[in-house]
Design an enzyme around this catalytic site. Sequence first.
Site, PDB file in Angstrom:
ATOM      1  N   MET A  34       0.857  -1.199   0.000  1.00 20.74           N
ATOM      2  CA  MET A  34       0.000   0.000   0.000  1.00 20.74           C
ATOM      3  C   MET A  34       0.886   1.239   0.000  1.00 20.74           C
ATOM      4  O   MET A  34       0.989   1.957   0.990  1.00 20.74           O
ATOM      5  CB  MET A  34      -0.905  -0.038   1.234  1.00 20.74           C
ATOM      6  CG  MET A  34      -1.991   0.988   1.205  1.00 20.74           C
ATOM      7  SD  MET A  34      -3.210   0.549  -0.035  1.00 20.74           S
ATOM      8  CE  MET A  34      -4.670   1.137   0.789  1.00 20.74           C
ATOM      9  N   GLY A  35       1.535   1.490  -1.155  1.00 19.29           N
ATOM     10  CA  GLY A  35       2.280   2.739  -1.325  1.00 19.29           C
ATOM     11  C   GLY A  35       1.401   3.717  -2.085  1.00 19.29           C
ATOM     12  O   GLY A  35       0.173   3.669  -1.992  1.00 19.29           O
ATOM     13  N   ARG A  36       2.047   4.562  -2.869  1.00 17.90           N
ATOM     14  CA  ARG A  36       1.270   5.577  -3.603  1.00 17.90           C
ATOM     15  C   ARG A  36       0.321   4.920  -4.609  1.00 17.90           C
ATOM     16  O   ARG A  36      -0.838   5.295  -4.729  1.00 17.90           O
ATOM     17  CB  ARG A  36       2.220   6.530  -4.347  1.00 17.90           C
ATOM     18  CG  ARG A  36       3.027   7.437  -3.443  1.00 17.90           C
ATOM     19  CD  ARG A  36       3.942   8.304  -4.285  1.00 17.90           C
ATOM     20  NE  ARG A  36       4.771   7.482  -5.160  1.00 17.90           N
ATOM     21  CZ  ARG A  36       5.984   7.065  -4.850  1.00 17.90           C
ATOM     22  NH1 ARG A  36       6.521   7.408  -3.689  1.00 17.90           N
ATOM     23  NH2 ARG A  36       6.679   6.316  -5.679  1.00 17.90           N
ATOM     24  N   ILE A  37       0.833   3.911  -5.358  1.00 21.20           N
ATOM     25  CA  ILE A  37      -0.005   3.282  -6.383  1.00 21.20           C
ATOM     26  C   ILE A  37      -1.093   2.432  -5.726  1.00 21.20           C
ATOM     27  O   ILE A  37      -2.258   2.461  -6.139  1.00 21.20           O
ATOM     28  CB  ILE A  37       0.855   2.444  -7.359  1.00 21.20           C
ATOM     29  CG1 ILE A  37       1.824   3.368  -8.110  1.00 21.20           C
ATOM     30  CG2 ILE A  37      -0.028   1.679  -8.346  1.00 21.20           C
ATOM     31  CD1 ILE A  37       2.880   2.643  -8.935  1.00 21.20           C
ATOM     32  N   ARG A  76       6.442  -6.334 -10.420  1.00 22.48           N
ATOM     33  CA  ARG A  76       7.621  -6.785 -11.153  1.00 22.48           C
ATOM     34  C   ARG A  76       7.562  -8.290 -11.279  1.00 22.48           C
ATOM     35  O   ARG A  76       7.073  -8.973 -10.361  1.00 22.48           O
ATOM     36  CB  ARG A  76       8.910  -6.460 -10.373  1.00 22.48           C
ATOM     37  CG  ARG A  76       9.478  -5.089 -10.598  1.00 22.48           C
ATOM     38  CD  ARG A  76       9.977  -4.882 -12.019  1.00 22.48           C
ATOM     39  NE  ARG A  76      10.533  -3.555 -12.187  1.00 22.48           N
ATOM     40  CZ  ARG A  76       9.809  -2.465 -12.474  1.00 22.48           C
ATOM     41  NH1 ARG A  76       8.513  -2.555 -12.644  1.00 22.48           N
ATOM     42  NH2 ARG A  76      10.390  -1.295 -12.613  1.00 22.48           N
ATOM     43  N   GLU A 111      10.999 -11.413 -18.439  1.00 19.57           N
ATOM     44  CA  GLU A 111      10.479 -10.661 -19.574  1.00 19.57           C
ATOM     45  C   GLU A 111      11.613 -10.079 -20.429  1.00 19.57           C
ATOM     46  O   GLU A 111      12.666  -9.753 -19.888  1.00 19.57           O
ATOM     47  CB  GLU A 111       9.527  -9.547 -19.100  1.00 19.57           C
ATOM     48  CG  GLU A 111      10.150  -8.508 -18.198  1.00 19.57           C
ATOM     49  CD  GLU A 111       9.117  -7.513 -17.675  1.00 19.57           C
ATOM     50  OE1 GLU A 111       8.150  -7.929 -17.022  1.00 19.57           O
ATOM     51  OE2 GLU A 111       9.306  -6.319 -17.939  1.00 19.57           O
ATOM     52  N   HIS A 132       4.124  -5.183 -19.941  1.00 20.70           N
ATOM     53  CA  HIS A 132       4.714  -4.183 -19.039  1.00 20.70           C
ATOM     54  C   HIS A 132       4.354  -2.751 -19.478  1.00 20.70           C
ATOM     55  O   HIS A 132       5.236  -1.940 -19.776  1.00 20.70           O
ATOM     56  CB  HIS A 132       6.251  -4.357 -18.976  1.00 20.70           C
ATOM     57  CG  HIS A 132       6.865  -3.796 -17.721  1.00 20.70           C
ATOM     58  ND1 HIS A 132       7.959  -4.336 -17.099  1.00 20.70           N
ATOM     59  CD2 HIS A 132       6.532  -2.720 -16.968  1.00 20.70           C
ATOM     60  CE1 HIS A 132       8.280  -3.625 -16.028  1.00 20.70           C
ATOM     61  NE2 HIS A 132       7.415  -2.634 -15.932  1.00 20.70           N
ATOM     62  N   ALA A 137       1.826  -0.801 -17.741  1.00 21.42           N
ATOM     63  CA  ALA A 137       0.908  -0.192 -16.765  1.00 21.42           C
ATOM     64  C   ALA A 137       1.006   1.333 -16.746  1.00 21.42           C
ATOM     65  O   ALA A 137       0.008   2.014 -16.554  1.00 21.42           O
ATOM     66  CB  ALA A 137       1.158  -0.762 -15.383  1.00 21.42           C
TER      67      ALA A 137
HETATM   68  C1  GLV Z   1       7.682   0.575 -14.454  1.00 24.08           C
HETATM   69  O1  GLV Z   1       7.671  -0.597 -14.353  1.00 24.08           O
HETATM   70  C2  GLV Z   1       8.284   1.443 -13.490  1.00 24.08           C
HETATM   71  O2  GLV Z   1       8.953   0.956 -12.573  1.00 24.08           O
HETATM   72  O3  GLV Z   1       8.130   2.670 -13.609  1.00 24.08           O
END
Ligand code: GLV
Length: 327
Positions: A155-158, A234, A263, A281, A283
């Site tokens: 539970m960080g910023r994202i 990741r 990957e 990858h 997002a």
């Molecule tokens: C993407 O995977 C990032 O770390 O910004």
Amino acid sequence: MLQRLLITRRIYPEALARLEPAFEVVHNQDTDIPFTPEQLAAHLARSDYLFSTVADRLDASVLGAASSLRLVAQGAVGINNIDLAHCAAHGIAVTNTPGVLDETTADFAWALMMATARRIPESERAVRDGQWKGWAFDQFAGVDIHGATLGILGMGRIGSAIARRAQGFGMEVLFHNRTPSDSALARYVGKADLLARADFVIVVVPYTPQTHHLIRAEDLAQMKSSACLINIARGGVVDDAALVAALASGRIRAAGLDVFEHEPALHPGFLELQNVVLTPHIASSSRATRLAMQNLAIDNLLAHRAGAPLKTPVALPGSTLEHKTSV
Ligand code: GLV
């Protein structure tokens, strides 16, 4: 004399235009083919600055040649591809791009969760393949997101941005971090509790030695058989071989994956399965956000060049800076 800057992947023209007056820029804008480790090492031997991406493996064998390198400006928030101890020992500063990609990445976590729950890629493939013969009650029946329980690992910023979106779907939101904490958006629970109760488990932790295979066979065994796993963090945080086995046996219902252990290579088992949604990858990949990431990396490069404080430095081992790598 202009200092040499190596840029490892194509960047937007308006971003490149900010760098060209300040540096002698070496890049592969035309082909955008990744450098091999040997090419990277050879370029770095002649570079003062590096604009890197998550796909560049910057280990000691590559960085060892970089005797004049002063700064690695990573165009990403994650920095697990960089040997930070080597950078610290050789006086190389490192920066990343926290903050600017949170909302876009959270949007994508939702897109992947919905695509997985409602079987969108699988049903779209069937339509394209001419297999749709008419409406039926049980066609591509998925699972509901509204009213379900969401478990956020990290539970960080994202993670918080994902939890905010869950309010609109009337979800119960649980979260787990290594250190217990409070959140106005979600309830802290132990990892085992989260795995046992969540209908959707989203993984959003940085990749470190502590989070390697945070989700392995025994963790998948604790999840509900009706649950979906979403990984936007990741590759390596999830044991891909164990996940293939869990998906193939129906141990869990489905998975949505934007990242993979090796990957761009995939565990071949994923390609055999319909109950996994695979994306490359992406997002953080809206144009606006990828440009913002590039601009933040450039702000750091220009600040270093001007002798000004770095905007988003990464704490290196032995430094007293607050660690800024959590997502
Ligand atoms: C993407 O995977 C990032 O770390 O910004």
